[in-house]
Design a protein around this motif. Structure first.
Motif, PDB file in Angstrom:
ATOM      1  N   ALA A   6      -1.212   9.307 -14.901  1.00  0.00           N
ATOM      2  CA  ALA A   6      -0.374   8.328 -15.602  1.00  0.00           C
ATOM      3  C   ALA A   6      -0.893   6.902 -15.451  1.00  0.00           C
ATOM      4  N   GLY A   7      -1.794   6.673 -14.525  1.00  0.00           N
ATOM      5  CA  GLY A   7      -2.311   5.318 -14.300  1.00  0.00           C
ATOM      6  C   GLY A   7      -1.558   4.616 -13.193  1.00  0.00           C
ATOM      7  N   GLY A   8      -1.485   3.312 -13.302  1.00  0.00           N
ATOM      8  CA  GLY A   8      -0.856   2.475 -12.291  1.00  0.00           C
ATOM      9  C   GLY A   8      -1.889   1.563 -11.663  1.00  0.00           C
ATOM     10  N   THR A   9      -1.405   0.481 -11.060  1.00  0.00           N
ATOM     11  CA  THR A   9      -2.280  -0.473 -10.392  1.00  0.00           C
ATOM     12  C   THR A   9      -1.717  -0.802  -9.021  1.00  0.00           C
ATOM     13  N   LYS A  10      -2.598  -0.901  -8.054  1.00  0.00           N
ATOM     14  CA  LYS A  10      -2.258  -1.341  -6.701  1.00  0.00           C
ATOM     15  C   LYS A  10      -2.866  -2.730  -6.528  1.00  0.00           C
ATOM     16  N   ALA A  11      -2.017  -3.714  -6.270  1.00  0.00           N
ATOM     17  CA  ALA A  11      -2.474  -5.076  -5.995  1.00  0.00           C
ATOM     18  C   ALA A  11      -2.012  -5.435  -4.589  1.00  0.00           C
ATOM     19  N   TRP A  12      -2.851  -6.128  -3.834  1.00  0.00           N
ATOM     20  CA  TRP A  12      -2.534  -6.345  -2.430  1.00  0.00           C
ATOM     21  C   TRP A  12      -3.036  -7.705  -1.944  1.00  0.00           C
ATOM     22  N   ALA A  13      -2.398  -8.159  -0.880  1.00  0.00           N
ATOM     23  CA  ALA A  13      -2.836  -9.348  -0.152  1.00  0.00           C
ATOM     24  C   ALA A  13      -2.832  -8.996   1.330  1.00  0.00           C
ATOM     25  N   LEU A  14      -3.851  -9.448   2.018  1.00  0.00           N
ATOM     26  CA  LEU A  14      -4.023  -9.229   3.452  1.00  0.00           C
ATOM     27  C   LEU A  14      -3.969 -10.597   4.115  1.00  0.00           C
ATOM     28  N   LEU A  15      -2.971 -10.798   4.984  1.00  0.00           N
ATOM     29  CA  LEU A  15      -2.750 -12.105   5.604  1.00  0.00           C
ATOM     30  C   LEU A  15      -2.912 -12.004   7.120  1.00  0.00           C
ATOM     31  N   PRO A  16      -3.922 -12.686   7.670  1.00  0.00           N
ATOM     32  CA  PRO A  16      -4.077 -12.662   9.123  1.00  0.00           C
ATOM     33  C   PRO A  16      -3.040 -13.552   9.769  1.00  0.00           C
ATOM     34  N   PRO A  17      -2.791 -13.356  11.056  1.00  0.00           N
ATOM     35  CA  PRO A  17      -1.828 -14.238  11.740  1.00  0.00           C
ATOM     36  C   PRO A  17      -2.374 -15.657  11.779  1.00  0.00           C
ATOM     37  N   PRO A  18      -1.481 -16.652  11.748  1.00  0.00           N
ATOM     38  CA  PRO A  18      -1.956 -18.039  11.829  1.00  0.00           C
ATOM     39  C   PRO A  18      -2.566 -18.303  13.189  1.00  0.00           C
ATOM     40  N   PRO A  19      -3.547 -19.218  13.244  1.00  0.00           N
ATOM     41  CA  PRO A  19      -4.158 -19.543  14.546  1.00  0.00           C
ATOM     42  C   PRO A  19      -3.139 -20.196  15.462  1.00  0.00           C
TER      43      PRO A  19
END
Length: 140
Positions: free
Chosen positions: A126-139
């Protein structure tokens, strides 16, 4: 990172339409605070909002899935949408390029915090899209 961060693993269905991004932001801040990750709140809210908004632009009115997870020392914000599969690799790449151009604000915010982002088709009939963001912890 606090021990509570290790337990952060949520997913939720969001309705299609303009309310989805607001619901994502409203849900995210308390979860991050509860798990000792409040410092990531602003960037994570922006990431979730941009990912959900972009999904709605490409699949108007369709439900999306939002995932929030702490894994391998970073916060992962993931959105799955119901974008139909394309008939050719060329059409798929053109659509991907359009999505990437629309996510310039996400790209800038994630780059500023040293994170990463991307999108990929979901490999189902059927399709579909995976969009993502990877956020490291702040220093610290």
């Amino acid at each position: 990172m606090p021990y509570e961060a290790q337990k952060l693993n949520y997913s939720m269905a969001l309705p299609g339409g303009s309310c989805g991004a607001g619901l994502a932001r409203a849900a995210l801040r308390p979860l991050l605070t509860r798990h000792g990750l409040a410092d990531l709140g602003d960037t994570a809210e922006l990431a979730a909002s941009e990912l959900v908004t972009c999904a709605d632009r490409f699949t108007p009115g369709k439900e999306v899935m939002l995932g929030i997870r702490w894994q391998f020392g970073a916060l992962r914000v993931v959105v799955y949408d119901q974008h139909p599969a394309h008939s050719s690799p060329e059409a798929s790449e053109e659509c991907r390029a359009r999505r990437c151009r629309r996510m310039w604000l996400l790209a800038a915010a994630v780059e500023a915090c040293g994170g990463d982002w991307g999108l990929t088709p979901v490999l189902t009939p059927a399709g579909g899209t995976k969009a993502w963001a990877l956020l490291p912890p702040p220093p610290r």
